[in-house]
Design a protein around this motif. Structure first.
Motif, PDB file in Angstrom:
ATOM      1  N   GLU A 188       0.740  -1.000  -0.016  1.00  0.00           N
ATOM      2  CA  GLU A 188      -0.028   0.268   0.073  1.00  0.00           C
ATOM      3  C   GLU A 188       0.592   1.518  -0.027  1.00  0.00           C
ATOM      4  O   GLU A 188       0.351   2.435  -0.399  1.00  0.00           O
ATOM      5  CB  GLU A 188      -0.879   0.183   1.176  1.00  0.00           C
ATOM      6  N   MET A 189       2.180   1.446   0.205  1.00  0.00           N
ATOM      7  CA  MET A 189       2.860   2.290   0.396  1.00  0.00           C
ATOM      8  C   MET A 189       3.470   2.744  -1.076  1.00  0.00           C
ATOM      9  O   MET A 189       4.046   3.794  -1.282  1.00  0.00           O
ATOM     10  CB  MET A 189       3.855   2.562   1.492  1.00  0.00           C
ATOM     11  N   VAL A 190       3.384   1.584  -2.058  1.00  0.00           N
ATOM     12  CA  VAL A 190       4.115   2.333  -3.344  1.00  0.00           C
ATOM     13  C   VAL A 190       2.967   2.797  -4.199  1.00  0.00           C
ATOM     14  O   VAL A 190       2.244   1.832  -4.931  1.00  0.00           O
ATOM     15  CB  VAL A 190       4.426   0.827  -3.872  1.00  0.00           C
ATOM     16  N   ASN A 191       2.592   3.980  -3.789  1.00  0.00           N
ATOM     17  CA  ASN A 191       1.640   4.626  -4.792  1.00  0.00           C
ATOM     18  C   ASN A 191       1.946   6.128  -4.747  1.00  0.00           C
ATOM     19  O   ASN A 191       3.102   6.492  -4.005  1.00  0.00           O
ATOM     20  CB  ASN A 191       0.272   4.118  -3.905  1.00  0.00           C
ATOM     21  N   PRO A 192       1.129   6.920  -5.274  1.00  0.00           N
ATOM     22  CA  PRO A 192       1.573   8.228  -5.525  1.00  0.00           C
ATOM     23  C   PRO A 192       1.842   9.134  -4.119  1.00  0.00           C
ATOM     24  O   PRO A 192       2.328   9.957  -4.156  1.00  0.00           O
ATOM     25  CB  PRO A 192       0.430   8.973  -6.160  1.00  0.00           C
ATOM     26  N   ILE A 193       1.038   8.532  -2.884  1.00  0.00           N
ATOM     27  CA  ILE A 193       1.009   9.096  -1.499  1.00  0.00           C
ATOM     28  C   ILE A 193       2.665   9.234  -1.235  1.00  0.00           C
ATOM     29  O   ILE A 193       3.000  10.002  -0.560  1.00  0.00           O
ATOM     30  CB  ILE A 193      -0.133   8.252  -0.819  1.00  0.00           C
ATOM     31  N   PHE A 194       3.335   8.038  -1.530  1.00  0.00           N
ATOM     32  CA  PHE A 194       4.898   8.048  -1.079  1.00  0.00           C
ATOM     33  C   PHE A 194       5.590   9.354  -1.484  1.00  0.00           C
ATOM     34  O   PHE A 194       6.330   9.869  -0.904  1.00  0.00           O
ATOM     35  CB  PHE A 194       5.457   6.842  -1.666  1.00  0.00           C
ATOM     36  N   VAL A 225      10.882   2.816   8.228  1.00  0.00           N
ATOM     37  CA  VAL A 225      10.336   1.738   7.758  1.00  0.00           C
ATOM     38  C   VAL A 225       8.611   2.018   7.344  1.00  0.00           C
ATOM     39  O   VAL A 225       8.170   2.716   8.050  1.00  0.00           O
ATOM     40  CB  VAL A 225      10.034   0.671   8.999  1.00  0.00           C
ATOM     41  N   HIS A 226       8.707   1.684   6.067  1.00  0.00           N
ATOM     42  CA  HIS A 226       7.185   2.140   5.481  1.00  0.00           C
ATOM     43  C   HIS A 226       6.222   0.982   5.785  1.00  0.00           C
ATOM     44  O   HIS A 226       6.515  -0.043   5.495  1.00  0.00           O
ATOM     45  CB  HIS A 226       7.434   2.516   4.049  1.00  0.00           C
TER      46      HIS A 226
END
Length: 341
Positions: free
Chosen positions: A72-78, A124-125
């Protein structure tokens, strides 16, 4: 300007100025602020190599990113998170090391960073409810801070998180107050801690109000626009369709909105939506009046706070782990309205 010249202007020793700029705990807060202001005023930028030699640090922070799309953190929010963290690193003279690895290569990447001394700490993401990276990083002695929390982890560690459970409890209450009872819950991957907490908040609110939640209206998947669209289309075409959607991502909510419009319905009148809004710089939720009613939190601010927390830990290894729980605002927009009679 060099360190000697800045020290002369301040009337302090070069050692004191260097320690103040590097965040050493033995330097008073008053002196640290005085030195930082003078450095900014005179455009002083420390030599990274010299600073590394003087402090024994690499002056870099690591971010390890798995390539899997099921994360879920590999998205534009990152991008907004990194922008917030990057500003803090730059202010303190740190660089950022971004490493992309195969899903099973994270531990090897961390171990390599630690053995080479290429970073002073890592972020840590996307923590899972049971997060093995926390214990691993502690064992190899690499300082870290977590963006989020791990419900199944009982040890103490640095973290910054939003109150996901409370945010979605409030959002559910808001829909119930509007008369909605058939509420569809479109969540992220629930082995990830943020999604697990949001689910708990939704269930708690429904239960406390004496409203039975329908498992057939609860979904968990990677939060894409297509996921929101396809799920909403299926539900709205079916019998006893939901009158409202509670969605875990603005990106996913856009898909729900598209489905509503494709079925010639109007968002906020025929079907209501509440989503989580990460206040993204590239995707504003309206200008004057929010498009979506949302639980709002700044991911850029979270990036800044995680970076500050980690750098403080690096400067003082004996520092007690810090925790910051951010509350999300409930912003009322155009996507919600009373349930239709």
């Amino acid at each position: 300007m060099n360190l000697k010249e800045l020290s002369t202007i301040l009337g302090l020793s070069q050692t004191t100025v260097s320690r103040a700029l590097n965040g050493y705990p033995e330097v008073s807060e008053e002196t640290r602020i005085k030195v930082q202001k003078a450095a900014e005023k005179h455009n002083y930028r420390p030599n990274t190599k010299a600073r590394s030699l003087a402090t024994g640090r690499s002056m870099a922070i690591g971010h390890v990113i798995p390539v899997s799309t099921k994360h879920e953190m590999v998205n534009p929010i990152f991008g907004d998170f990194i922008s917030g963290a990057g500003e803090v690193y730059s202010k303190h003279g740190y660089d950022m090391v971004l490493t992309v690895v195969e899903d099973k290569g994270e531990e090897a990447a961390y171990r390599q960073m630690q053995s080479r001394g290429s970073v002073d700490g890592v972020v840590v993401h996307g923590p899972l409810t049971t997060e093995p990276r926390i214990d691993f990083l502690r064992k190899i002695g690499l300082p870290f801070a977590v963006h989020g929390r791990a419900s199944g982890e009982n040890s103490d560690y640095n973290w910054v998180d939003i109150n996901n459970r409370r945010a979605f409890h409030r959002a559910t209450d808001f829909l119930l107050d509007l008369g909605h009872r058939r509420i569809a819950f479109i969540n992220g991957l629930e082995y990830m801690d943020f999604a697990y907490r949001r689910r708990e908040g939704f269930i708690e609110a429904m239960t406390e109000r004496g409203v039975a939640y329908d498992p057939a209206l609860m979904f968990s998947n990677e939060m894409t626009e297509d996921y929101g669209y396809e799920t909403a289309m299926t539900l709205l075409r079916g019998e006893n369709a939901p009158t409202a959607f509670l969605v875990s991502s603005m990106i996913c909510a856009l898909g729900v909105r598209r489905a509503i419009e494709d079925l010639n319905m109007k968002m906020g009148r025929d079907v209501s939506i509440i989503t989580h809004d990460d206040v993204l710089s590239y995707m504003p939720n309206g200008k004057d009046l929010p498009i979506f009613t949302s639980t709002r939190s700044s991911v850029r601010q979270a990036g800044s706070l995680v970076a500050e927390t980690l750098l403080a830990q690096i400067a003082d290894p004996l520092r007690k782990p810090q925790h910051q729980l951010l509350e999300a605002e409930l912003m009322v927009g155009q996507s919600t309205g009373p349930v239709k009679a």
